[in-house]
Design a protein around this motif. Sequence first.
Motif, PDB file in Angstrom:
ATOM      1  N   ILE A   1       2.083   4.058   1.499  1.00 49.50           N
ATOM      2  CA  ILE A   1       1.741   3.795   0.096  1.00 49.50           C
ATOM      3  C   ILE A   1       0.529   2.887  -0.006  1.00 49.50           C
ATOM      4  O   ILE A   1      -0.391   3.112  -0.808  1.00 49.50           O
ATOM      5  CB  ILE A   1       2.951   3.175  -0.628  1.00 49.50           C
ATOM      6  CG1 ILE A   1       4.089   4.196  -0.737  1.00 49.50           C
ATOM      7  CG2 ILE A   1       2.553   2.663  -2.011  1.00 49.50           C
ATOM      8  CD1 ILE A   1       5.384   3.616  -1.250  1.00 49.50           C
ATOM      9  N   VAL A   2       0.492   1.840   0.829  1.00 49.97           N
ATOM     10  CA  VAL A   2      -0.639   0.904   0.809  1.00 49.97           C
ATOM     11  C   VAL A   2      -1.928   1.624   1.167  1.00 49.97           C
ATOM     12  O   VAL A   2      -2.967   1.433   0.512  1.00 49.97           O
ATOM     13  CB  VAL A   2      -0.373  -0.264   1.780  1.00 49.97           C
ATOM     14  CG1 VAL A   2      -1.624  -1.118   1.957  1.00 49.97           C
ATOM     15  CG2 VAL A   2       0.788  -1.121   1.270  1.00 49.97           C
ATOM     16  N   ARG A   3      -1.851   2.464   2.221  1.00 49.41           N
ATOM     17  CA  ARG A   3      -3.062   3.215   2.604  1.00 49.41           C
ATOM     18  C   ARG A   3      -3.501   4.147   1.482  1.00 49.41           C
ATOM     19  O   ARG A   3      -4.696   4.267   1.182  1.00 49.41           O
ATOM     20  CB  ARG A   3      -2.792   4.008   3.881  1.00 49.41           C
ATOM     21  CG  ARG A   3      -2.728   3.160   5.149  1.00 49.41           C
ATOM     22  CD  ARG A   3      -2.818   4.036   6.401  1.00 49.41           C
ATOM     23  NE  ARG A   3      -1.704   4.971   6.459  1.00 49.41           N
ATOM     24  CZ  ARG A   3      -0.545   4.715   7.059  1.00 49.41           C
ATOM     25  NH1 ARG A   3      -0.359   3.529   7.641  1.00 49.41           N
ATOM     26  NH2 ARG A   3       0.423   5.601   7.072  1.00 49.41           N
ATOM     27  N   GLY A   4      -2.550   4.834   0.833  1.00 48.92           N
ATOM     28  CA  GLY A   4      -2.899   5.750  -0.247  1.00 48.92           C
ATOM     29  C   GLY A   4      -3.537   5.025  -1.418  1.00 48.92           C
ATOM     30  O   GLY A   4      -4.545   5.475  -1.972  1.00 48.92           O
ATOM     31  N   VAL A   5      -2.936   3.886  -1.810  1.00 50.69           N
ATOM     32  CA  VAL A   5      -3.491   3.114  -2.911  1.00 50.69           C
ATOM     33  C   VAL A   5      -4.873   2.580  -2.551  1.00 50.69           C
ATOM     34  O   VAL A   5      -5.800   2.587  -3.366  1.00 50.69           O
ATOM     35  CB  VAL A   5      -2.533   1.960  -3.281  1.00 50.69           C
ATOM     36  CG1 VAL A   5      -3.179   1.008  -4.268  1.00 50.69           C
ATOM     37  CG2 VAL A   5      -1.222   2.510  -3.849  1.00 50.69           C
ATOM     38  N   SER A   6      -5.025   2.129  -1.305  1.00 48.93           N
ATOM     39  CA  SER A   6      -6.325   1.594  -0.867  1.00 48.93           C
ATOM     40  C   SER A   6      -7.405   2.665  -0.901  1.00 48.93           C
ATOM     41  O   SER A   6      -8.505   2.443  -1.436  1.00 48.93           O
ATOM     42  CB  SER A   6      -6.188   1.019   0.549  1.00 48.93           C
ATOM     43  OG  SER A   6      -7.426   0.542   1.011  1.00 48.93           O
TER      44      SER A   6
ATOM     45  N   GLY B   1      -7.349   5.456  -2.646  1.00 47.79           N
ATOM     46  CA  GLY B   1      -7.587   5.849  -4.035  1.00 47.79           C
ATOM     47  C   GLY B   1      -8.453   4.841  -4.761  1.00 47.79           C
ATOM     48  O   GLY B   1      -9.331   5.215  -5.553  1.00 47.79           O
ATOM     49  N   THR B   2      -8.204   3.556  -4.488  1.00 49.55           N
ATOM     50  CA  THR B   2      -9.006   2.510  -5.133  1.00 49.55           C
ATOM     51  C   THR B   2     -10.462   2.593  -4.695  1.00 49.55           C
ATOM     52  O   THR B   2     -11.399   2.467  -5.513  1.00 49.55           O
ATOM     53  CB  THR B   2      -8.427   1.124  -4.792  1.00 49.55           C
ATOM     54  OG1 THR B   2      -7.061   1.066  -5.205  1.00 49.55           O
ATOM     55  CG2 THR B   2      -9.213   0.028  -5.480  1.00 49.55           C
ATOM     56  N   VAL B   3     -10.681   2.820  -3.384  1.00 48.27           N
ATOM     57  CA  VAL B   3     -12.056   2.934  -2.880  1.00 48.27           C
ATOM     58  C   VAL B   3     -12.772   4.123  -3.540  1.00 48.27           C
ATOM     59  O   VAL B   3     -13.936   4.016  -3.961  1.00 48.27           O
ATOM     60  CB  VAL B   3     -12.042   3.077  -1.347  1.00 48.27           C
ATOM     61  CG1 VAL B   3     -13.428   3.444  -0.825  1.00 48.27           C
ATOM     62  CG2 VAL B   3     -11.577   1.767  -0.707  1.00 48.27           C
ATOM     63  N   ARG B   4     -12.062   5.257  -3.641  1.00 52.12           N
ATOM     64  CA  ARG B   4     -12.696   6.433  -4.270  1.00 52.12           C
ATOM     65  C   ARG B   4     -13.004   6.183  -5.739  1.00 52.12           C
ATOM     66  O   ARG B   4     -14.060   6.585  -6.242  1.00 52.12           O
ATOM     67  CB  ARG B   4     -11.752   7.639  -4.135  1.00 52.12           C
ATOM     68  CG  ARG B   4     -11.685   8.206  -2.721  1.00 52.12           C
ATOM     69  CD  ARG B   4     -11.068   9.605  -2.712  1.00 52.12           C
ATOM     70  NE  ARG B   4      -9.697   9.590  -3.221  1.00 52.12           N
ATOM     71  CZ  ARG B   4      -8.633   9.430  -2.455  1.00 52.12           C
ATOM     72  NH1 ARG B   4      -8.774   9.264  -1.142  1.00 52.12           N
ATOM     73  NH2 ARG B   4      -7.433   9.426  -2.992  1.00 52.12           N
ATOM     74  N   ALA B   5     -12.082   5.489  -6.444  1.00 48.34           N
ATOM     75  CA  ALA B   5     -12.314   5.199  -7.857  1.00 48.34           C
ATOM     76  C   ALA B   5     -13.518   4.279  -8.033  1.00 48.34           C
ATOM     77  O   ALA B   5     -14.364   4.486  -8.923  1.00 48.34           O
ATOM     78  CB  ALA B   5     -11.068   4.573  -8.468  1.00 48.34           C
ATOM     79  N   VAL B   6     -13.608   3.245  -7.176  1.00 46.43           N
ATOM     80  CA  VAL B   6     -14.741   2.316  -7.265  1.00 46.43           C
ATOM     81  C   VAL B   6     -16.054   3.042  -6.987  1.00 46.43           C
ATOM     82  O   VAL B   6     -17.071   2.835  -7.673  1.00 46.43           O
ATOM     83  CB  VAL B   6     -14.544   1.141  -6.296  1.00 46.43           C
ATOM     84  CG1 VAL B   6     -15.816   0.308  -6.199  1.00 46.43           C
ATOM     85  CG2 VAL B   6     -13.369   0.275  -6.758  1.00 46.43           C
TER      86      VAL B   6
END
Length: 561
Positions: free
Chosen positions: A510-515, A517-522
């Motif tokens: 989950i942490v890797r997925g959120v990380s 996803g956050t990088v792609r959003a930024v």
Amino acid sequence: MTDLAFPPGIILILAGLLIPFIPAALRKGVILVAPIITLALVWMVPDGVSMRIDYLGYTLEPLEADALSRVFATVFSLMAFGGGLFALNQERALELGAAFIYAGSAVGVTLAGDLITVFVYWEIMAIGSTLVVWSGGTENARRAGLRYAAIHFLGGVILMAGIAGYIAQTGSVDFVAMQPETIATWLILAGFLINAGAPPLAAWLPDAYPEASWSGTVFLSAFTTKTAVYVLIRGFPGAEILIPIGLFMVFYGIIWAILENDMRRILAYSIVNQVGFMVTGIGIGSEMALNGAAAHAFAHIIYKALLLMSAGSVLFMTGKRKCTDLGGLFRTMPLTCICGTIGALAISAFPLTSGFIAKSLISDAAAKAHLEIVWYLLAAASAGVFLHAGIKFPWFVFFQKDSGMRPPDPPWNMRVSMILFSAACLFLGVYPDPLYAILPYPVDYVPYTGAHVVYQLQLLLFSGLAFFLLLGWLKRTETITLDFDWFWRGFGGLLAKEFNIRTGDAWNGIVRGVSHGTVRAVRGIYRHTGPDGVLAKTWPTGLMAFWTTVVLAATLVLALI
């Protein structure tokens, strides 16, 4: 005597709170005097409700007495005195204080007239008994205490859920007879049975009790399971489901006790076995059967404490607890041997002992109720009791091949407590009328008939013959027994470890997925708002005016709507 409106159990609880903080000399006085005061107060409480308290719209009755409650409160007070006398040499003041809080809360349960008060004392018992287990002072005691607390607090949660449901259904907090007909009453019954040592969680008892100190196990043997017997008599008399549950407990305790090598674990399994007789009697539900359950509980507390005093004395003087390490102690511990043998005969219902005049009430009640299978099973179980507690315990501890140890009998106070309880076993066995007189229902029963005495002697003597014929097979070895507690000690540990691994992997995913996803959003936001993004470009004045007009028009339309 003057009527009393003060809960007697509070005396023992206050004494328990005081004991850890007073000098040793004064402590001994408190230990001996507080139970005597409690016993006197128990007999000053009149029948009926003596105290009422309004709480959240309900009327609590923390003090209500009748014949049944007085039987149990009496023997609990006597047990607190005998256990305290035996434990005078115990240096751990915390254990003594916890034991008296434990005993006082047990007395409180027996004199409680409502379910909320019962629950409060019930949970204080769990805390006090857990502290007694932990006072064993070993790593095994610490772990066993944690498991013990987990089981009993689980039972407390189940009991509280049942009480809440029962109050919601009936609008009453009175502790009266009920039947397991609703989810709430089934939960209450389950909470009571956990403390009784009923399956499938019975392994908490032999897991925890033997890990307490030489004196702590004596206290533990008396209160938790017998308060459970009391509330079952009070709350579920005649509940037929208790008959198979009780019979299961009877044979479960026998089988595991025969397999066991640790002398105190033998006696711990024997507690489950003996409580099974009581639970069976409660399930039968006749007046004779309920009298038998109450009388058996009274007698059992005394002779089981005597057996564990004998075992505790051996542990205190030798530091050994396994049958394979003991033997030949009758030479130098004659008094301990004699008292232990009297306790063994009493638990086996040998004539002229308290077990004979108490346990037979349950068997005869089964016969009068035409429960032939139950009667035959109880008869077979009586022979099994003689095998594992009546012969096995004293034989392997005191009489088998010489271990080479020459310890003397224990200090005077331990000897006196064993003598007093031995005398009680013999006195009630010879003259049962004082016990019969305080039972909840009138007793029309004569234990000493020729047929009954001959039958019991035949049963016990042939059981003894079988023991010695099979002695080669029954000889103890350096082994351990696996019980249902393996599921939370062994399999449960593996399951918890695997659960930690799986949940850890899932969390990392989950942490890797959120990380990611956050990088792609930024990065996406940067592409649109960065120096080269479309939102960072300079727009023509006309285009800006056009979009401003559109926004103002949209605002106007929304305002009009």
